[in-house]
Write an enzyme that holds these catalytic residues in place. Structure first.
Site, PDB file in Angstrom:
ATOM      1  N   SER A  28     122.791  65.060 113.984  1.00 32.08           N
ATOM      2  CA  SER A  28     121.869  66.170 114.138  1.00 32.08           C
ATOM      3  C   SER A  28     120.543  66.078 114.570  1.00 32.08           C
ATOM      4  O   SER A  28     119.551  66.338 113.737  1.00 32.08           O
ATOM      5  CB  SER A  28     121.968  67.035 113.163  1.00 32.08           C
ATOM      6  OG  SER A  28     123.260  67.769 112.930  1.00 32.08           O
ATOM      7  N   HIS A  30     116.647  65.155 115.756  1.00 33.03           N
ATOM      8  CA  HIS A  30     115.432  66.018 116.124  1.00 33.03           C
ATOM      9  C   HIS A  30     114.533  65.259 116.237  1.00 33.03           C
ATOM     10  O   HIS A  30     114.543  63.842 116.403  1.00 33.03           O
ATOM     11  CB  HIS A  30     115.467  67.010 115.026  1.00 33.03           C
ATOM     12  CG  HIS A  30     115.139  66.355 113.721  1.00 33.03           C
ATOM     13  ND1 HIS A  30     114.230  65.502 113.324  1.00 33.03           N
ATOM     14  CD2 HIS A  30     115.987  66.568 112.498  1.00 33.03           C
ATOM     15  CE1 HIS A  30     114.279  65.119 112.149  1.00 33.03           C
ATOM     16  NE2 HIS A  30     115.409  65.690 111.417  1.00 33.03           N
ATOM     17  N   HIS A  33     113.712  62.154 114.075  1.00 37.09           N
ATOM     18  CA  HIS A  33     114.383  61.046 114.539  1.00 37.09           C
ATOM     19  C   HIS A  33     114.078  60.349 115.650  1.00 37.09           C
ATOM     20  O   HIS A  33     113.841  59.021 115.892  1.00 37.09           O
ATOM     21  CB  HIS A  33     115.956  61.510 114.647  1.00 37.09           C
ATOM     22  CG  HIS A  33     116.650  61.903 113.486  1.00 37.09           C
ATOM     23  ND1 HIS A  33     117.120  63.155 113.347  1.00 37.09           N
ATOM     24  CD2 HIS A  33     116.935  61.469 112.365  1.00 37.09           C
ATOM     25  CE1 HIS A  33     117.734  63.405 112.283  1.00 37.09           C
ATOM     26  NE2 HIS A  33     117.467  62.253 111.545  1.00 37.09           N
ATOM     27  N   SER A 180     113.793  68.833 110.163  1.00 34.00           N
ATOM     28  CA  SER A 180     115.032  68.458 109.109  1.00 34.00           C
ATOM     29  C   SER A 180     116.338  68.853 109.822  1.00 34.00           C
ATOM     30  O   SER A 180     116.354  69.966 110.449  1.00 34.00           O
ATOM     31  CB  SER A 180     114.423  68.854 107.901  1.00 34.00           C
ATOM     32  OG  SER A 180     116.027  68.895 107.223  1.00 34.00           O
ATOM     33  N   ARG A 182     118.671  69.985 108.221  1.00 38.65           N
ATOM     34  CA  ARG A 182     119.087  71.148 107.543  1.00 38.65           C
ATOM     35  C   ARG A 182     118.352  72.412 108.126  1.00 38.65           C
ATOM     36  O   ARG A 182     118.848  73.660 107.511  1.00 38.65           O
ATOM     37  CB  ARG A 182     118.800  70.718 106.201  1.00 38.65           C
ATOM     38  CG  ARG A 182     119.399  69.750 105.185  1.00 38.65           C
ATOM     39  CD  ARG A 182     119.041  69.719 103.950  1.00 38.65           C
ATOM     40  NE  ARG A 182     119.829  68.542 103.203  1.00 38.65           N
ATOM     41  CZ  ARG A 182     121.134  68.695 102.742  1.00 38.65           C
ATOM     42  NH1 ARG A 182     121.444  69.720 102.673  1.00 38.65           N
ATOM     43  NH2 ARG A 182     121.378  67.371 102.096  1.00 38.65           N
TER      44      ARG A 182
HETATM   45  P1  AMP Z   1     118.490  61.821 108.088  1.00 37.83           P
HETATM   46  O1  AMP Z   1     119.297  61.765 109.393  1.00 37.83           O
HETATM   47  O2  AMP Z   1     118.015  63.299 107.543  1.00 37.83           O
HETATM   48  O3  AMP Z   1     119.245  60.889 106.812  1.00 37.83           O
HETATM   49  O4  AMP Z   1     117.174  60.996 108.354  1.00 37.83           O
HETATM   50  C1  AMP Z   1     117.385  59.714 109.046  1.00 37.83           C
HETATM   51  C2  AMP Z   1     115.866  59.231 109.066  1.00 37.83           C
HETATM   52  O5  AMP Z   1     115.055  60.061 109.794  1.00 37.83           O
HETATM   53  C3  AMP Z   1     115.290  58.874 107.561  1.00 37.83           C
HETATM   54  O6  AMP Z   1     114.282  57.816 107.436  1.00 37.83           O
HETATM   55  C4  AMP Z   1     114.044  60.164 107.520  1.00 37.83           C
HETATM   56  O7  AMP Z   1     113.330  60.053 106.646  1.00 37.83           O
HETATM   57  C5  AMP Z   1     113.800  60.274 108.964  1.00 37.83           C
HETATM   58  N1  AMP Z   1     113.524  61.654 109.245  1.00 37.83           N
HETATM   59  C6  AMP Z   1     113.881  63.038 108.937  1.00 37.83           C
HETATM   60  N2  AMP Z   1     113.108  63.861 109.063  1.00 37.83           N
HETATM   61  C7  AMP Z   1     112.084  63.348 109.688  1.00 37.83           C
HETATM   62  C8  AMP Z   1     110.818  63.924 110.111  1.00 37.83           C
HETATM   63  N3  AMP Z   1     110.564  65.436 110.336  1.00 37.83           N
HETATM   64  N4  AMP Z   1     109.739  63.235 110.496  1.00 37.83           N
HETATM   65  C9  AMP Z   1     109.939  61.713 110.564  1.00 37.83           C
HETATM   66  N5  AMP Z   1     111.159  61.176 110.035  1.00 37.83           N
HETATM   67  C10 AMP Z   1     111.863  62.178 109.648  1.00 37.83           C
END
Ligand code: AMP
Length: 270
Positions: A28, A30, A33, A180, A182
């Site tokens: 997902s 954004h 990422h 996020s 979420r």
């Molecule tokens: P996730 O897919 O939520 O597990 O996140 C994967 C990676 O993306 C993790 O290292 C998160 O900290 C990073 N991440 C998620 N949201 C953000 C954001 N808004 N800004 C920068 N990095 C992010």
């Protein structure tokens, strides 16, 4: 862009790659990422992005099942960014062996999300250990959005492997809301609410720089947020940037929040 599913595909594909950057995600995708991926592309010869919703880091089955999924859209984004490899493993391959030594957090680390989401970081560290072992990247790019995760994973991985963890700033919408996956679970009204909470906390941080009696102000802010926004707050705390020990001085510290809008749990730090 090569899509890799099996571990043996990884070994074959990465045989001749040097200075590999790795961006672990749960999909997902954004702009947050995307920023990590761009950093990896800048600093590494090739970039691998994984998409894996890791079941062991969810302390609530419903939360795991309702986690947003958009594989088709994700692959389009990754293609546009010219990522070299996408790794989409299945659970069976990742958890094909039992660990010799189970992961146990030290008592001093059982704060913030580690206190409120039991077993969460043990699951995160376990999967990051497994992924690092399979991929053997030179650098892993992780976001400060998940600050506690970043610190815990960095400590574990850099002690065990030659891999370096590179921390990347939090990417936000213009209205200050941190991106996020979420956020997709929130209604329009709830997104506006979350953005107002983020703005409020930015201002609160500035206020704390110029005021004493931090403890009282924190308590007041918790009550105000609860009544003004109708949210449930797990924590709103100030902790030191380097070790997450409690702090009453915002200057070398950060403000951490975890809260629920309806059933959606959001975290942020300022
Ligand atoms: P996730 O897919 O939520 O597990 O996140 C994967 C990676 O993306 C993790 O290292 C998160 O900290 C990073 N991440 C998620 N949201 C953000 C954001 N808004 N800004 C920068 N990095 C992010």
């Amino acid at each position: 862009m090569k899509i890799l599913i099996k571990n043996k595909d990884i070994n074959e594909a990465l045989k001749k790659v040097s200075n590999l950057g790795f961006v672990p995600t749960m999909g997902s995708l954004h702009k947050g990422h995307e920023y990590l991926i761009k950093q990896s592309k800048k600093k590494c010869n090739q970039t691998l992005v994984s998409i894996f919703i890791n079941p062991t880091q969810f302390n609530n089955k419903k939360d795991y099942l309702s986690y947003p999924k958009n594989l088709k859209k994700d692959l389009n984004i990754l293609k546009k960014l010219k990522v070299n490899f996408v790794y989409i493993p299945n659970k069976k391959d990742i958890y094909s062996f039992k660990r010799k030594k189970s992961i146990v957090l030290k008592k001093e680390n059982k704060v913030l999300c580690a206190k409120f989401r039991r077993g969460h970081f043990e699951g995160v560290i376990d999967v990051m250990d497994r992924l690092t072992n399979i991929i053997k990247p030179n650098k892993i790019f992780m976001g400060e959005k998940d600050y506690q995760q970043l610190l815990l994973v960095k400590k574990f991985i850099e002690k065990k492997y030659k891999t370096k963890i590179i921390s990347c700033k939090t990417i936000r919408e213009k209205n200050k809301l941190a991106l996020s996956s979420r956020n997709q679970l929130l209604s329009k009204a709830d997104l506006i609410k979350a953005s107002k909470i983020a703005k409020e906390l930015f201002n609160f941080k500035i206020f704390l720089r110029n005021n004493k009696k931090t403890k009282i102000h924190l308590q007041k802010k918790i009550e105000l947020l609860k009544t003004n926004f109708d949210i449930r707050i797990d924590y709103l705390e100030i902790r030191k940037k380097n070790n997450l020990k409690p702090s009453l001085n915002i200057r070398n510290s950060k403000l951490f929040i975890a809260y629920f809008i309806n059933k959606v749990r959001l975290i942020d730090n300022f």
